[in-house]
Design a protein around this motif. Sequence first.
Motif, PDB file in Angstrom:
ATOM      1  N   ARG A  36       0.839  -1.193   0.000  1.00 59.53           N
ATOM      2  CA  ARG A  36       0.000   0.000   0.000  1.00 59.53           C
ATOM      3  C   ARG A  36       0.882   1.253   0.000  1.00 59.53           C
ATOM      4  N   PRO A  37       0.479   2.305  -0.705  1.00 56.69           N
ATOM      5  CA  PRO A  37       1.319   3.509  -0.759  1.00 56.69           C
ATOM      6  C   PRO A  37       1.376   4.265   0.564  1.00 56.69           C
ATOM      7  N   ASP A  38       0.425   3.980   1.466  1.00 56.83           N
ATOM      8  CA  ASP A  38       0.342   4.747   2.708  1.00 56.83           C
ATOM      9  C   ASP A  38       0.574   3.891   3.942  1.00 56.83           C
ATOM     10  N   GLU A  39       1.433   2.884   3.844  1.00 58.39           N
ATOM     11  CA  GLU A  39       1.668   2.017   4.993  1.00 58.39           C
ATOM     12  C   GLU A  39       2.375   2.771   6.120  1.00 58.39           C
ATOM     13  N   LEU A  40       2.125   2.344   7.350  1.00 56.97           N
ATOM     14  CA  LEU A  40       2.741   2.984   8.503  1.00 56.97           C
ATOM     15  C   LEU A  40       4.263   2.915   8.391  1.00 56.97           C
ATOM     16  N   ASN A  41       4.925   4.002   8.725  1.00 56.47           N
ATOM     17  CA  ASN A  41       6.386   3.972   8.728  1.00 56.47           C
ATOM     18  C   ASN A  41       6.889   3.381  10.045  1.00 56.47           C
ATOM     19  N   THR A  42       8.195   3.236  10.146  1.00 59.30           N
ATOM     20  CA  THR A  42       8.766   2.561  11.313  1.00 59.30           C
ATOM     21  C   THR A  42       8.399   3.260  12.618  1.00 59.30           C
ATOM     22  N   GLN A  43       8.531   4.581  12.659  1.00 64.06           N
ATOM     23  CA  GLN A  43       8.243   5.290  13.904  1.00 64.06           C
ATOM     24  C   GLN A  43       6.767   5.185  14.275  1.00 64.06           C
ATOM     25  N   GLU A  44       5.882   5.273  13.290  1.00 64.65           N
ATOM     26  CA  GLU A  44       4.451   5.108  13.566  1.00 64.65           C
ATOM     27  C   GLU A  44       4.174   3.718  14.130  1.00 64.65           C
ATOM     28  N   ALA A  45       4.839   2.706  13.561  1.00 67.53           N
ATOM     29  CA  ALA A  45       4.645   1.332  14.032  1.00 67.53           C
ATOM     30  C   ALA A  45       5.141   1.166  15.464  1.00 67.53           C
ATOM     31  N   LEU A  46       6.311   1.731  15.758  1.00 63.78           N
ATOM     32  CA  LEU A  46       6.863   1.612  17.112  1.00 63.78           C
ATOM     33  C   LEU A  46       5.994   2.354  18.135  1.00 63.78           C
ATOM     34  N   ASN A  47       5.479   3.510  17.733  1.00 65.32           N
ATOM     35  CA  ASN A  47       4.580   4.250  18.630  1.00 65.32           C
ATOM     36  C   ASN A  47       3.314   3.449  18.910  1.00 65.32           C
ATOM     37  N   LEU A  48       2.811   2.779  17.893  1.00 62.05           N
ATOM     38  CA  LEU A  48       1.606   1.971  18.069  1.00 62.05           C
ATOM     39  C   LEU A  48       1.876   0.784  18.994  1.00 62.05           C
ATOM     40  N   ILE A  49       3.042   0.180  18.878  1.00 68.54           N
ATOM     41  CA  ILE A  49       3.422  -0.909  19.789  1.00 68.54           C
ATOM     42  C   ILE A  49       3.445  -0.406  21.226  1.00 68.54           C
ATOM     43  N   ASP A  50       3.998   0.787  21.438  1.00 67.15           N
ATOM     44  CA  ASP A  50       3.997   1.377  22.779  1.00 67.15           C
ATOM     45  C   ASP A  50       2.571   1.541  23.302  1.00 67.15           C
ATOM     46  N   GLU A  51       1.684   2.012  22.436  1.00 63.63           N
ATOM     47  CA  GLU A  51       0.302   2.249  22.839  1.00 63.63           C
ATOM     48  C   GLU A  51      -0.402   0.940  23.182  1.00 63.63           C
ATOM     49  N   LEU A  52      -0.175  -0.076  22.371  1.00 65.28           N
ATOM     50  CA  LEU A  52      -0.780  -1.382  22.628  1.00 65.28           C
ATOM     51  C   LEU A  52      -0.297  -1.958  23.955  1.00 65.28           C
ATOM     52  N   ALA A  53       0.993  -1.804  24.227  1.00 66.11           N
ATOM     53  CA  ALA A  53       1.536  -2.280  25.500  1.00 66.11           C
ATOM     54  C   ALA A  53       0.852  -1.575  26.666  1.00 66.11           C
ATOM     55  N   GLY A  54       0.615  -0.279  26.526  1.00 65.07           N
ATOM     56  CA  GLY A  54      -0.035   0.484  27.580  1.00 65.07           C
ATOM     57  C   GLY A  54      -1.474   0.072  27.820  1.00 65.07           C
ATOM     58  N   LEU A  55      -2.106  -0.510  26.809  1.00 62.23           N
ATOM     59  CA  LEU A  55      -3.494  -0.964  26.931  1.00 62.23           C
ATOM     60  C   LEU A  55      -3.594  -2.415  27.401  1.00 62.23           C
ATOM     61  N   GLY A  56      -2.438  -3.047  27.648  1.00 53.63           N
ATOM     62  CA  GLY A  56      -2.447  -4.404  28.178  1.00 53.63           C
ATOM     63  C   GLY A  56      -2.371  -5.507  27.159  1.00 53.63           C
ATOM     64  N   SER A  57      -2.028  -5.198  25.909  1.00 56.49           N
ATOM     65  CA  SER A  57      -1.894  -6.250  24.896  1.00 56.49           C
ATOM     66  C   SER A  57      -0.856  -7.271  25.333  1.00 56.49           C
ATOM     67  N   GLU A  58      -1.097  -8.515  25.006  1.00 57.66           N
ATOM     68  CA  GLU A  58      -0.228  -9.615  25.448  1.00 57.66           C
ATOM     69  C   GLU A  58       0.476 -10.332  24.304  1.00 57.66           C
ATOM     70  N   HIS A  59      -0.202 -10.450  23.156  1.00 55.92           N
ATOM     71  CA  HIS A  59       0.365 -11.159  22.019  1.00 55.92           C
ATOM     72  C   HIS A  59       0.205 -10.308  20.763  1.00 55.92           C
ATOM     73  N   MET A  69       8.642  -9.251   3.833  1.00 54.94           N
ATOM     74  CA  MET A  69       8.904  -8.289   2.771  1.00 54.94           C
ATOM     75  C   MET A  69       8.991  -6.857   3.316  1.00 54.94           C
ATOM     76  N   ARG A  70       8.683  -6.684   4.597  1.00 51.59           N
ATOM     77  CA  ARG A  70       8.853  -5.376   5.222  1.00 51.59           C
ATOM     78  C   ARG A  70      10.239  -5.345   5.862  1.00 51.59           C
ATOM     79  N   GLU A  71      11.061  -4.364   5.499  1.00 47.96           N
ATOM     80  CA  GLU A  71      12.462  -4.346   5.896  1.00 47.96           C
ATOM     81  C   GLU A  71      12.652  -4.245   7.408  1.00 47.96           C
ATOM     82  N   ASP A  72      11.730  -3.579   8.093  1.00 52.02           N
ATOM     83  CA  ASP A  72      11.927  -3.354   9.532  1.00 52.02           C
ATOM     84  C   ASP A  72      11.160  -4.356  10.405  1.00 52.02           C
ATOM     85  N   TRP A  73      10.842  -5.540   9.886  1.00 49.47           N
ATOM     86  CA  TRP A  73      10.080  -6.507  10.684  1.00 49.47           C
ATOM     87  C   TRP A  73      10.851  -6.934  11.933  1.00 49.47           C
TER      88      TRP A  73
END
Length: 374
Positions: A36-59, A69-73
């Motif tokens: 997709r031309p508008d996929e989340l960039n690395t910083q957006e993805a890392l920020n989202l991971i932080d947010e999920l952790a704060g909400l209690g995500s486990e897996h 195929m995503r370079e920063d996996w």
Amino acid sequence: MYINNFRVYPSQVVWEITFACNMRCLHCGTSAGKKRPDELNTQEALNLIDELAGLGSEHITLSGGEPLMREDWRTMARHVKEKGMKAYIISNGLAVTEEIVDDFADIGFGDIGISFDGTEKTHNYIRQRDDSFAKAYNALNLMAKKGIPKFCAVTQVSNINLNELGQIRQLLIDAGCNLWRIQLATSTGRMKELKDLILSLENYPIMIDKILEFKADGGPDIDVGENIGYYGCKGSELLDGLPYFGCYAGTRVVGIESNGNIKGCLSMQEEFVEGNIRDSSFTEIWNRPGAFAYNRNFRKETADGECRECKYLPLCRGGCTTTSMSATGKRADNPYCMYRMEQKQGIACKDSEMITHLLSRFENLAVPEQHSER
């Protein structure tokens, strides 16, 4: 109301980290292909991971498309682990090399899934690549050889490969794969144009019988997908008499698309998108009044078709939302239910004591506090 005294939080996240894919599989539920031309960039993805952790995500499961195929996996997976959550990944195996398996081990994934759909001819046909079987099977062998603690084969069952389940099982045994996740292909994505390939209702009990046979014979542990079985004699037998608690989309499960769209479950159709994290934070989308109403506000009155009068409705809520919607266009009119099929055949069986207790406890249609970890 079904959701009653039930903690709603995004426990299990399935994240399509890219829409790019190196295959064009017939059963792909999203018709993945180009990034997709508008996929989340690395910083957006890392920020989202932080947010999920704060909400209690486990897996958090990194999926696609093809996540490799995503370079920063690797960066994303390591950040998930750093935040105290379990990281999973599912791949078609095409890009898995010995070096990639070493990366898997270094990151410490809680589970690694490799899509594996049949014997060589059938797998290659489904995956539309002549080298796909060899690469996927090599990935399984590499992980067994290198002692990866937990990995599995993931099989989408359809009319194409139903008769090869025994051969698939033997291939997994030979490869040293000890866990096999079996799911039902649904009429979504590319399969919407190939509906004759969807497992027919006549063939559905055959698949159930095969799974029960494999479970009795030993071999790889079988993880039965959430869209298989439900209640009835054989549905309950699949879960060893334990209760089935239905779809958790938008209550304990959430799907994230590569551009930041949020759905209750990644496999759900696009009409179920609840918002985008670039317009509102994930927390705002998750906590918005009226969000994920098909589950959070589910009542007997909202159930469609035969599910409405079913005695298991308080627990099952019509089973898998995606399966029901793709089969009938309704939230709770699910033909892929063993109880429904057995009722039409006049087959009856006794519920386990646990299920009987839960049915009496939740006769007012409140979802039980515990949930399935399947």
